[in-house]
Motif scaffolding. Structure first.
Motif, PDB file in Angstrom:
ATOM      1  N   ASN A  72       1.050  -0.897  -0.279  1.00 20.27           N
ATOM      2  CA  ASN A  72       0.179  -0.421   0.014  1.00 20.27           C
ATOM      3  C   ASN A  72       0.845   1.336  -0.145  1.00 20.27           C
ATOM      4  N   ILE A  73       1.568   1.955  -1.384  1.00 18.96           N
ATOM      5  CA  ILE A  73       1.725   2.990  -1.454  1.00 18.96           C
ATOM      6  C   ILE A  73       1.833   4.603  -1.182  1.00 18.96           C
ATOM      7  N   ASN A  74       2.591   5.348  -0.482  1.00 16.79           N
ATOM      8  CA  ASN A  74       2.117   6.638  -0.631  1.00 16.79           C
ATOM      9  C   ASN A  74       3.663   7.004  -1.583  1.00 16.79           C
ATOM     10  N   PRO A  75       3.404   7.985  -2.844  1.00 16.87           N
ATOM     11  CA  PRO A  75       4.155   7.137  -3.781  1.00 16.87           C
ATOM     12  C   PRO A  75       4.966   8.699  -3.208  1.00 16.87           C
ATOM     13  N   GLU A  76       4.361   9.749  -3.000  1.00 22.72           N
ATOM     14  CA  GLU A  76       5.072  10.949  -2.430  1.00 22.72           C
ATOM     15  C   GLU A  76       6.300  11.005  -1.367  1.00 22.72           C
ATOM     16  N   LYS A  77       5.876   9.760  -0.564  1.00 22.33           N
ATOM     17  CA  LYS A  77       6.274   9.133   0.763  1.00 22.33           C
ATOM     18  C   LYS A  77       6.821  10.342   2.137  1.00 22.33           C
ATOM     19  N   LYS A  78       4.631  11.004   1.357  1.00 18.18           N
ATOM     20  CA  LYS A  78       4.573  11.906   2.780  1.00 18.18           C
ATOM     21  C   LYS A  78       5.035  11.417   3.906  1.00 18.18           C
ATOM     22  N   TYR A  79       3.545  10.117   3.454  1.00 17.33           N
ATOM     23  CA  TYR A  79       3.416   9.491   4.595  1.00 17.33           C
ATOM     24  C   TYR A  79       4.061   8.020   4.856  1.00 17.33           C
ATOM     25  N   PRO A  80       4.481   7.206   5.918  1.00 19.69           N
ATOM     26  CA  PRO A  80       4.920   6.144   5.871  1.00 19.69           C
ATOM     27  C   PRO A  80       3.987   4.890   5.128  1.00 19.69           C
ATOM     28  N   SER A  81       4.197   3.881   3.880  1.00 21.98           N
ATOM     29  CA  SER A  81       3.847   3.017   3.257  1.00 21.98           C
ATOM     30  C   SER A  81       3.757   1.669   3.839  1.00 21.98           C
ATOM     31  N   MET A  82       2.633   0.863   3.025  1.00 20.90           N
ATOM     32  CA  MET A  82       2.516  -0.610   4.282  1.00 20.90           C
ATOM     33  C   MET A  82       2.334  -1.383   3.652  1.00 20.90           C
ATOM     34  N   PHE A  83       3.184  -2.366   4.022  1.00 27.25           N
ATOM     35  CA  PHE A  83       3.118  -4.113   3.502  1.00 27.25           C
ATOM     36  C   PHE A  83       2.997  -5.216   3.937  1.00 27.25           C
TER      37      PHE A  83
END
Length: 359
Positions: free
Chosen positions: A267-278
């Protein structure tokens, strides 16, 4: 040295077992690489936590998580706690508040796994499904009226916004441009039956496609596309779909490359403003939790996707290569793959393969 902070949410059932092995792989490859390291913080938020506290996570849970580099989730779900409680109490708030609007699911047949599709090899089954992860059919808009009467009714509204549709489509076309095998995007639709949201979706597929003149595309009705996943999966490259259609297609995709037991997701936040979840796609399987027979490969594959997102593509590939080494040898496998090894033994053996390849 780069140091990545990882929030561990093992969750319920076998989630605890498989996250342990995923962490072990991350620690092993970071020790070999030497250019980065990890710090881990574990949280007990789960259905068991819900049973004690009446909620899936603390009120400030999202505030706690937001400064981590990544979130590593095991599985949630336990008898007695309805699925909608665990989903809307933990997973969906994380995905939406952290703008994880991209769900990535590789449909890749690893070497050493046999597809249920006759004659299909790892060369035929290697594409990616990109699912819109924040809106679409999975909205909380709607309700019930006249419960308990002969007029009982339920209404569930879909939400498709220009922003939401454009950003997932651009992401898909970018992936096709940079990583695709054929530079082709297939968009799932059902505009012949859903007469508002799907024509809206189709309109923006055409609009965004003009920004990528070197990328070919087609728009395929979801029922036909599901059939094509089975009859001609080798024609797929990058598939993009709305929330519900993507959810269905990705489980079908997992089924044709070995099943949910080895399927990862991001589950990706492409901008990396927030963490992504795997998170692995399989459930919590409470009936086998703690027995040492859960397959950790999906969780370990998630660590590869995490490293790729964090900017460590060589390490990400090394994990996949090590997994394929183990699968092709067929000596250290869990019972679901025909072996007799434990969860821990499989994790240890993948770490051993990593050291042999990179050490």
């Amino acid at each position: 040295m780069e140091k990545y902070s990882i929030a561990l949410l093992p969750g319920d059932g076998i989630g605890v077992d498989v996250v342990r092995e995923g962490r072990k792989v991350l620690e092993t490859i970071s020790n070999i690489h030497g250019g980065y390291s990890f710090s881990f913080t574990e949280f007990d938020w789960s259905c068991e936590y819900y049973a004690k506290h009446g909620k899936m996570m603390p009120d400030d849970g999202l505030e706690i998580l937001k400064n981590f580099d990544s979130i590593f989730l095991g599985a949630v779900g336990y008898p007695g706690v309805p699925d909608h409680v665990s989903l809307w109490g933990l997973l969906l708030p994380i995905r939406r508040q952290f703008e994880q609007y991209i769900n990535l699911r590789p449909v890749k047949l690893l070497k050493g796994i046999q597809s249920p599709l006759a004659g299909k090899t790892s060369k035929d089954l290697d594409f990616i499904v990109i699912r819109e992860n924040n809106e679409g059919e999975y909205s909380s808009i709607g309700g019930r009226m006249y419960e308990g009467t002969d007029m009982d009714m339920a209404i569930q509204n879909s939400v498709f916004t220009r922003k939401g549709v454009e950003r997932v489509l651009r992401y898909a076309f970018n992936v096709a441009q940079k990583q695709g095998k054929r530079g082709h995007v297939t968009a799932a639709t059902k505009s012949n039956g859903i007469n508002h949201t799907m024509p809206f979706w189709d309109e923006y597929v055409e609009k965004i496609s003009h920004e990528y003149p070197g990328i070919s595309h087609d728009t395929v009705h979801i029922d036909a596309l599901a059939a094509f996943f089975v009859s001609k999966p080798e024609t797929m490259d990058v598939v993009v779909a709305s929330n519900l259609f993507g959810d269905i297609l990705t489980d079908l995709g997992a089924a044709i490359v070995g099943g949910l037991g080895i399927a990862p997701s991001a589950n990706i936040n492409p901008e990396k403003k927030y963490p992504s979840m795997f998170e692995p796609v399989h459930g919590s399987a409470p009936d086998i939790a703690g027995k040492g027979i859960a397959n950790p490969l999906a969780s370990i594959w998630c660590t590869s996707m995490m490293l790729d997102h964090l900017g460590q593509p060589e390490s990400a590939k090394a994990i996949i290569d090590a997994m394929e080494d183990v699968l092709q040898e067929k000596e250290v496998l869990t019972p679901d793959l025909g072996g007799h090894s434990t969860t821990e033994q499989v994790g240890d053996y993948i770490c051993e393969k990593l050291r042999a390849r990179l050490g």
